[in-house]
Design a protein around this motif. Structure first.
Motif, mmCIF file in Angstrom:
data_model
loop_
_atom_site.group_PDB
_atom_site.id
_atom_site.type_symbol
_atom_site.label_atom_id
_atom_site.label_comp_id
_atom_site.label_asym_id
_atom_site.label_seq_id
_atom_site.Cartn_x
_atom_site.Cartn_y
_atom_site.Cartn_z
ATOM 1 N N LEU A 150 0.825 -1.050 0.240
ATOM 2 C CA LEU A 150 0.046 -0.100 0.173
ATOM 3 C C LEU A 150 0.910 1.333 0.125
ATOM 4 O O LEU A 150 0.632 2.221 -0.712
ATOM 5 N N LEU A 151 1.828 1.290 0.970
ATOM 6 C CA LEU A 151 2.417 2.529 1.006
ATOM 7 C C LEU A 151 3.733 2.894 -0.086
ATOM 8 O O LEU A 151 4.083 3.795 -0.530
ATOM 9 N N ASN A 152 4.223 1.561 -0.590
ATOM 10 C CA ASN A 152 5.333 1.755 -1.672
ATOM 11 C C ASN A 152 4.921 1.791 -3.095
ATOM 12 O O ASN A 152 5.348 2.493 -3.912
ATOM 13 N N LYS A 153 3.550 1.126 -3.372
ATOM 14 C CA LYS A 153 2.966 0.982 -4.679
ATOM 15 C C LYS A 153 1.954 1.625 -5.146
ATOM 16 O O LYS A 153 1.564 1.787 -6.111
ATOM 17 N N HIS A 154 0.972 1.700 -4.007
ATOM 18 C CA HIS A 154 -0.274 2.274 -4.428
ATOM 19 C C HIS A 154 -0.711 3.841 -3.738
ATOM 20 O O HIS A 154 -1.854 4.171 -3.555
ATOM 21 N N SER A 155 0.398 4.504 -3.267
ATOM 22 C CA SER A 155 0.186 5.605 -2.565
ATOM 23 C C SER A 155 0.772 6.823 -3.611
ATOM 24 O O SER A 155 0.865 6.775 -4.694
ATOM 25 N N GLY A 156 1.562 7.963 -2.822
ATOM 26 C CA GLY A 156 1.906 9.104 -3.318
ATOM 27 C C GLY A 156 1.078 9.594 -4.584
ATOM 28 O O GLY A 156 -0.192 9.698 -4.371
ATOM 29 N N LEU A 157 1.533 10.104 -5.806
ATOM 30 C CA LEU A 157 0.726 10.786 -6.602
ATOM 31 C C LEU A 157 -0.371 9.681 -7.309
ATOM 32 O O LEU A 157 -1.504 10.221 -7.511
ATOM 33 N N LEU A 158 -0.159 8.482 -7.338
ATOM 34 C CA LEU A 158 -0.987 7.378 -7.775
ATOM 35 C C LEU A 158 -2.358 7.315 -6.866
ATOM 36 O O LEU A 158 -3.291 7.263 -7.219
ATOM 37 N N GLY A 159 -2.109 7.239 -5.522
ATOM 38 C CA GLY A 159 -3.015 7.196 -4.603
ATOM 39 C C GLY A 159 -3.926 8.471 -4.545
ATOM 40 O O GLY A 159 -4.977 8.154 -3.975
ATOM 41 N N ILE A 160 -3.438 9.568 -4.536
ATOM 42 C CA ILE A 160 -4.196 10.679 -4.353
ATOM 43 C C ILE A 160 -4.921 11.044 -5.722
ATOM 44 O O ILE A 160 -6.165 11.297 -5.488
ATOM 45 N N SER A 161 -4.368 10.934 -6.665
ATOM 46 C CA SER A 161 -4.863 11.026 -7.903
ATOM 47 C C SER A 161 -5.942 10.153 -8.607
ATOM 48 O O SER A 161 -6.962 10.436 -9.200
ATOM 49 N N GLU A 162 -5.601 8.844 -7.982
ATOM 50 C CA GLU A 162 -6.368 7.599 -8.445
ATOM 51 C C GLU A 162 -6.443 7.691 -9.946
ATOM 52 O O GLU A 162 -7.537 7.200 -10.541
ATOM 53 N N LEU A 163 -5.223 8.057 -10.377
ATOM 54 C CA LEU A 163 -5.150 8.041 -11.870
ATOM 55 C C LEU A 163 -3.912 7.536 -12.433
ATOM 56 O O LEU A 163 -4.085 6.514 -13.273
ATOM 57 N N SER A 164 -2.719 8.000 -11.941
ATOM 58 C CA SER A 164 -1.512 7.345 -12.467
ATOM 59 C C SER A 164 -0.556 8.035 -11.404
ATOM 60 O O SER A 164 -0.682 8.822 -10.774
ATOM 61 N N ASN A 165 0.626 7.251 -11.832
ATOM 62 C CA ASN A 165 1.935 7.897 -10.950
ATOM 63 C C ASN A 165 2.640 8.539 -11.692
ATOM 64 O O ASN A 165 3.679 9.082 -11.389
ATOM 65 N N ASP A 166 2.465 8.944 -12.995
ATOM 66 C CA ASP A 166 3.033 9.559 -14.152
ATOM 67 C C ASP A 166 2.732 11.223 -14.125
ATOM 68 O O ASP A 166 1.485 11.469 -14.151
ATOM 69 N N CYS A 167 3.545 11.939 -13.678
ATOM 70 C CA CYS A 167 3.428 13.520 -13.593
ATOM 71 C C CYS A 167 2.735 14.040 -14.786
ATOM 72 O O CYS A 167 1.829 14.838 -14.536
ATOM 73 N N ARG A 168 3.052 13.457 -15.809
ATOM 74 C CA ARG A 168 2.656 14.162 -17.092
ATOM 75 C C ARG A 168 1.150 13.899 -17.239
ATOM 76 O O ARG A 168 0.534 14.810 -17.572
ATOM 77 N N SER A 169 0.739 12.683 -16.900
ATOM 78 C CA SER A 169 -0.517 12.433 -17.103
ATOM 79 C C SER A 169 -1.397 13.162 -16.105
ATOM 80 O O SER A 169 -2.427 13.532 -16.522
ATOM 81 N N ILE A 170 -0.728 13.423 -15.030
ATOM 82 C CA ILE A 170 -1.675 13.925 -14.065
ATOM 83 C C ILE A 170 -1.724 15.360 -14.377
ATOM 84 O O ILE A 170 -2.652 16.079 -13.946
ATOM 85 N N GLU A 171 -0.777 16.050 -14.802
ATOM 86 C CA GLU A 171 -0.695 17.531 -15.099
ATOM 87 C C GLU A 171 -1.781 17.743 -16.087
ATOM 88 O O GLU A 171 -2.297 18.822 -16.281
ATOM 89 N N GLU A 172 -1.730 16.652 -17.191
ATOM 90 C CA GLU A 172 -2.701 16.911 -18.335
ATOM 91 C C GLU A 172 -4.394 16.776 -17.591
ATOM 92 O O GLU A 172 -5.166 17.562 -18.313
ATOM 93 N N ALA A 173 -4.221 15.902 -16.780
ATOM 94 C CA ALA A 173 -5.809 15.396 -16.472
ATOM 95 C C ALA A 173 -6.260 16.861 -15.533
ATOM 96 O O ALA A 173 -7.395 17.320 -15.665
#
Length: 399
Positions: free
Chosen positions: A265-288
Motif C-alpha cells: 500500500l505505502l510503496n506501490k499504491h500511494s503517492g501521486l497514484l494514490g491521491i490522484s487515483e489516476l496515475s503515478n506519471d506526473c505528465r498524465s496528472i498534469e494533463e488531467a
C-alpha cells in the motif's frame, strides 16, 4: 586524453539499466534497458550509434540471462576490448561504505549483510556483480553506493528518536538515497555559479518516480529527506513519503492489513497514484488537471506543498541558501511543478522567471530564477551513470 570506456550496470528489482560510457568525456557509446525481468515477455532495448533496437528474452528470464545477453551484444559490437572496468550501482551500503570501492570478497559479504535494509535491490545488485565478474574476469569491478554521499550527515540528522539500541544493534537510522545524483548536480551547480567548495550552501531536489531533497553544505551532505528506506520523505510516484507511524498500526489492527499488504500500500499504491487515483506519471496528472480533474490537481498541490516545506526545512542545517537545483525526470521537465514550488518559497529570496523556466526542459540546463532574485534556482540534468563511470575508471587505474 585517451578514452576510458566503462560498462555501468544498474540492476533494479525487475530491470537492468546499462551503459558503456567514456569516463573522460561522458559520452554514451551504448545504452539500454532490460525490463519486465521475470515476466512472460522480458525485453532488452538498446541504443547504439543513434539506432534503437530491441531483443526478446526467453519467458521468465531474470538478471543473469539479461546480463549474459548484454555480454553477447557487447562482443558482437566489438566493444569488449575497449572496456577498462565495470561499475555497479549498489543501492544500500549501510555505514560500511563512505565511498566507491573495488569489489572483493569482503565487499560482497558487506553488501550481503546490508541486504536486509534493501531487500528488493541489494540482492539484484549482487547478481549483477557476480555475473559480470565471471563474464569480464579480467576487468576491475567497482561498487558505487547510493548511500555513500550521505555518510557525512551528523547524528542529529540521521538518528531516529527510537531506543538507541536499535541503532547500535541493528543499524536502524536514516541513510538517504540518490547520493550519486545529489553529488553530481550539486558539483555542477557549484561550478556554474562559481561557488567555492568551502563556502557553498545548496539544496538539490531529485524528482522522479522516487523523490528526495538534500542539503549540501560545502560539498557534503548534511541532511536529506529519505531515511532508512526510500519510503521516507517527499510524496513520490507511488510511495507515500512521510506518514504518521500510527497509520501502520491502524491499518494492521483496525483494518486487518498484513504487513505485506501495508508494504504494498505505502510503496506501490500511494503517492501521486494514490491521491490522484489516476496515475503515478506526473505528465498524465498534469494533463488531467489542466482538463479540470480536481483529484489530479489535488495530487499536484500536495506534491508541491510537501516539496516546498521540505526545501524550507533544509535551510536550517545550511544556515542560509545559495542555490536550489531541480533534477530528475520531473525536476528537469515539469516547468509547472517548478513554478509552483518557487512561488511558495519566495520568502527565501527565490522566484521564477517564466520564460527561463519554460526553456529549461528536455535535457536543457539553466538558471530559471530572475536576474533580481536573491537566491538562484537552476535546472541541471542528472548523470548518475557518469558518476559511476568516473569512479570506476579512477579506481581501476589504482589496481
Amino acid at each position: 586524453m585517451p578514452s576510458q570506456h566503462v560498462l555501468v550496470l544498474n540492476c533494479g528489482s525487475s530491470s537492468l539499466k546499462f551503459a558503456i560510457i567514456d569516463a573522460n568525456q561522458g559520452d554514451e557509446i551504448l545504452s539500454g534497458l532490460a525490463e519486465r525481468l521475470g515476466d512472460e515477455s522480458p525485453l532488452l532495448k538498446y541504443k547504439y550509434n543513434g539506432t534503437k533496437q530491441q531483443l526478446s528474452l526467453p519467458a521468465g528470464s531474470a538478471h543473469q540471462v539479461a546480463i549474459l545477453q548484454l555480454v553477447t551484444l557487447i562482443e558482437q559490437l566489438s566493444l569488449t576490448n575497449q572496456l577498462v572496468a565495470v561499475g555497479h550501482r549498489v543501492v544500500h551500503g549501510g555505514e560500511t561504505f563512505t565511498r566507491s570501492v573495488l569489489v572483493d570478497e569482503g565487499v560482497i559479504a558487506a553488501i550481503q549483510a546490508t541486504s536486509t535494509l534493501a531487500p528488493l535491490h541489494n540482492p539484484a545488485n549482487l547478481i549483477g556483480i557476480e555475473v559480470a565478474s565471471k563474464a569480464f574476469s579480467d576487468l576491475p569491478q567497482i561498487a558505487v553506493f547510493d548511500t555513500a554521499f550521505h555518510q557525512t550527515m551528523p547524528k542529529t540528522a540521521y538518528l531516529y528518536a527510537a531506543p538507541y539500541r536499535l541503532y547500535r544493534e541493528h543499524g536502524v537510522r536514516r541513510y538517504g538515497f540518490h547520493g550519486t545524483s545529489h553529488y553530481y548536480v550539486s558539483e555542477q551547480g557549484r561550478q556554474i555559479l562559481g561557488l567555492t567548495k568551502e563556502n557553498s550552501r545548496i539544496i538539490c531536489a531529485h524528482l522522479g518516480n522516487g523523490c528526495s531533497v538534500t542539503a549540501v553544505l560545502n560539498g557534503q551532505s548534511v541532511d536529506t529527506s529519505m531515511g532508512m528506506t526510500p519510503l521516507e520523505g517527499l510524496v513520490m510516484g507511488t510511495r507515500s513519503g512521510d506518514i504518521d507511524p500510527g497509520l501502520i498500526i491502524f491499518l494492521s489492527q483496525q483494518l486487518g492489513y498484513s504487513m505485506a499488504e501495508v508494504d504494498t500500500l505505502l510503496n506501490k499504491h500511494s503517492g501521486l497514484l494514490g491521491i490522484s487515483e489516476l496515475s503515478n506519471d506526473c505528465r498524465s496528472i498534469e494533463e488531467a488537471a489542466a482538463n479540470g480533474d480536481a483529484q489530479a490537481q489535488l495530487a499536484l498541490d500536495i506534491f508541491c506543498y510537501r516539496l516546498a516545506k521540505y526545501i524550507a526545512s533544509l535551510v536550517v542545517p545550511l544556515g542560509g541558501l545559495d542555490a536550489l537545483i531541480f533534477t530528475g525526470g520531473i525536476g528537469e521537465n515539469s516547468d509547472l511543478i517548478r513554478a509552483n514550488v518557487l512561488k511558495q518559497l519566495q520568502f527565501l529570496g527565490l522566484d521564477c522567471d517564466s520564460e527561463k523556466n519554460t526553456a529549461a526542459r528536455f535535457g536543457q540546463a539553466g538558471v530559471i530564477s530572475s536576474d533580481t532574485a536573491k537566491t538562484v534556482a537552476l535546472v541541471i540534468p542528472t548523470n548518475e551513470e557518469w558518476v559511476i563511470a568516473t569512479d570506476a575508471a579512477r579506481l581501476a587505474q589504482e589496481v
